[in-house]
Design a protein around this motif. Structure first.
Motif, PDB file in Angstrom:
ATOM      1  N   THR A   1       0.756   7.682   5.232  1.00  0.00           N
ATOM      2  CA  THR A   1       1.978   7.066   4.730  1.00  0.00           C
ATOM      3  C   THR A   1       2.393   5.918   5.633  1.00  0.00           C
ATOM      4  O   THR A   1       2.285   5.992   6.848  1.00  0.00           O
ATOM      5  N   LYS A   2       2.870   4.858   4.979  1.00  0.00           N
ATOM      6  CA  LYS A   2       3.396   3.688   5.696  1.00  0.00           C
ATOM      7  C   LYS A   2       4.850   3.962   6.064  1.00  0.00           C
ATOM      8  O   LYS A   2       5.574   4.491   5.231  1.00  0.00           O
ATOM      9  N   PRO A   3       5.340   3.567   7.202  1.00  0.00           N
ATOM     10  CA  PRO A   3       4.541   2.985   8.294  1.00  0.00           C
ATOM     11  C   PRO A   3       3.771   4.077   9.040  1.00  0.00           C
ATOM     12  O   PRO A   3       4.316   5.142   9.271  1.00  0.00           O
TER      13      PRO A   3
ATOM     14  N   VAL B   1      -8.108  -3.006   1.488  1.00  0.00           N
ATOM     15  CA  VAL B   1      -7.496  -3.625   0.311  1.00  0.00           C
ATOM     16  C   VAL B   1      -5.981  -3.549   0.480  1.00  0.00           C
ATOM     17  O   VAL B   1      -5.375  -2.486   0.341  1.00  0.00           O
ATOM     18  N   GLU B   2      -5.382  -4.661   0.816  1.00  0.00           N
ATOM     19  CA  GLU B   2      -3.951  -4.723   1.128  1.00  0.00           C
ATOM     20  C   GLU B   2      -3.472  -6.141   0.890  1.00  0.00           C
ATOM     21  O   GLU B   2      -4.052  -7.093   1.398  1.00  0.00           O
ATOM     22  N   ASP B   3      -2.420  -6.286   0.059  1.00  0.00           N
ATOM     23  CA  ASP B   3      -1.976  -7.631  -0.306  1.00  0.00           C
ATOM     24  C   ASP B   3      -1.050  -8.271   0.722  1.00  0.00           C
ATOM     25  O   ASP B   3      -0.874  -9.484   0.717  1.00  0.00           O
ATOM     26  N   GLU B   4      -0.431  -7.451   1.582  1.00  0.00           N
ATOM     27  CA  GLU B   4       0.463  -8.064   2.571  1.00  0.00           C
ATOM     28  C   GLU B   4      -0.370  -8.569   3.744  1.00  0.00           C
ATOM     29  O   GLU B   4      -0.966  -7.777   4.476  1.00  0.00           O
ATOM     30  N   PRO B   5      -0.385  -9.924   3.911  1.00  0.00           N
ATOM     31  CA  PRO B   5      -1.297 -10.525   4.897  1.00  0.00           C
ATOM     32  C   PRO B   5      -1.136  -9.950   6.301  1.00  0.00           C
ATOM     33  O   PRO B   5      -2.132  -9.679   6.966  1.00  0.00           O
TER      34      PRO B   5
ATOM     35  N   LEU C   1      -7.187   1.762   1.020  1.00  0.00           N
ATOM     36  CA  LEU C   1      -6.661   1.201  -0.215  1.00  0.00           C
ATOM     37  C   LEU C   1      -5.151   1.362  -0.314  1.00  0.00           C
ATOM     38  O   LEU C   1      -4.638   2.487  -0.349  1.00  0.00           O
ATOM     39  N   ASP C   2      -4.441   0.242  -0.368  1.00  0.00           N
ATOM     40  CA  ASP C   2      -2.994   0.280  -0.527  1.00  0.00           C
ATOM     41  C   ASP C   2      -2.666   0.648  -1.979  1.00  0.00           C
ATOM     42  O   ASP C   2      -3.380   0.252  -2.897  1.00  0.00           O
ATOM     43  N   VAL C   3      -1.588   1.403  -2.180  1.00  0.00           N
ATOM     44  CA  VAL C   3      -1.203   1.774  -3.547  1.00  0.00           C
ATOM     45  C   VAL C   3      -0.560   0.590  -4.267  1.00  0.00           C
ATOM     46  O   VAL C   3      -0.899   0.256  -5.394  1.00  0.00           O
ATOM     47  N   MET C   4       0.389  -0.057  -3.576  1.00  0.00           N
ATOM     48  CA  MET C   4       1.145  -1.144  -4.203  1.00  0.00           C
ATOM     49  C   MET C   4       0.405  -2.465  -4.074  1.00  0.00           C
ATOM     50  O   MET C   4       0.445  -3.118  -3.037  1.00  0.00           O
ATOM     51  N   LEU C   5      -0.279  -2.830  -5.141  1.00  0.00           N
ATOM     52  CA  LEU C   5      -1.011  -4.096  -5.155  1.00  0.00           C
ATOM     53  C   LEU C   5      -0.603  -4.859  -6.409  1.00  0.00           C
ATOM     54  O   LEU C   5      -0.291  -4.242  -7.428  1.00  0.00           O
TER      55      LEU C   5
HETATM   56 CA    CA Z   1       1.056  -3.673  -0.874  1.00  0.00          CA
END
Ligand code: CA
Length: 233
Positions: free
Chosen positions: A107-109, A13-17, A57-61
């Motif tokens: 943690t990203k990256p 689940v990640e909004d950045e393609p 699961l990404d936090v920032m969605l």
């Molecule tokens: Ca995101």
């Protein structure tokens, strides 16, 4: 890339393609079956189908945040492994993530090696890594089941069973002669605590596959209309 039927299914689940695609590629390359999801709402819906072994699961969605998704998934599926992707330097995200019920975080990256290590560790902990102790062999009509090797020995030869299929069979055998509801199967095999919201079709699909694999013993699994399944006594 196509993976064997039994390789762990991971929901990303990640909004950045670009990141979603990168994650899916890496997972597929390392033998997982990834599925991408762009929003929290979609991720939650997918996660609740019971088809996944782990959720990244990404936090920032946009819309529903990763924390909300995590909390709602956790309420329905207490044993579903959830790995959160948090931003570097956001320690409060880590704390909040654990409070929402996530199992671990990166943690990203992140480095690919670290991500894969965490995924593997979580799957192993949840019993998806094949380390759960297999039970003794048993038979269903003319078919021998060998849990250790995860195979069914039919007249036509050996057939490989997926972990879920073996768990389903083991449960039906334990309850031989009794009706087991889809709800109980979703609880025991998939680990869902309150499965009424879930698609019971997931169970039906797995049973259909299992019957096919059982060949001559396929009819041993009876469908009890409106109630569930029963293994002939
Ligand atoms: Ca995101």
């Amino acid at each position: 890339m196509s993976q064997p039927d039994d390789s762990p299914r991971v929901l990303v689940v990640e909004d950045e393609p670009a990141i979603q695609r990168g994650l899916c590629d890496v997972l597929a390359y390392h033998g997982y079956q990834p599925t991408g999801s762009d929003t929290g709402e979609d991720g939650l819906r997918e996660g609740l189908t019971g088809q996944y072994d782990l959720v990244l699961l990404d936090v920032m969605l946009p819309g529903k945040s990763g924390f909300d998704v995590c909390e709602e998934l956790r309420a329905e599926a207490p044993r579903l492994p959830i790995l959160m992707l948090t931003a570097r330097g956001a320690e409060e995200d880590v704390v909040r993530g654990f409070r929402c019920g996530s199992d671990d975080y990166v943690t990203k990256p992140f480095s690919i090696a670290e991500l894969l290590a965490r995924v593997e560790a979580l799957l192993r902990r949840s019993g998806q890594g094949g380390e759960a102790g297999p039970g003794p062999p048993f038979s269903i009509g003319p078919v021998e089941i060998e849990p250790e090797r995860r195979i069914a020995v039919t007249e036509e030869g050996e057939v490989e069973l997926s972990r879920r299929e073996l768990e389903l069979l083991t449960l039906l055998v334990r309850e031989r002669g009794r009706i087991v509801s889809r709800r109980v199967l979703l609880q025991e095999v998939w680990g869902f605590e309150r499965p009424e919201r879930l698609e019971t079709r997931t169970v039906d699909m797995h049973i259909a596959k299992l019957r096919k694999k059982l060949g001559a013993a396929r009819d041993a699994i009876e469908t009890v209309r409106g109630e569930g399944y029963r293994l002939a006594g």
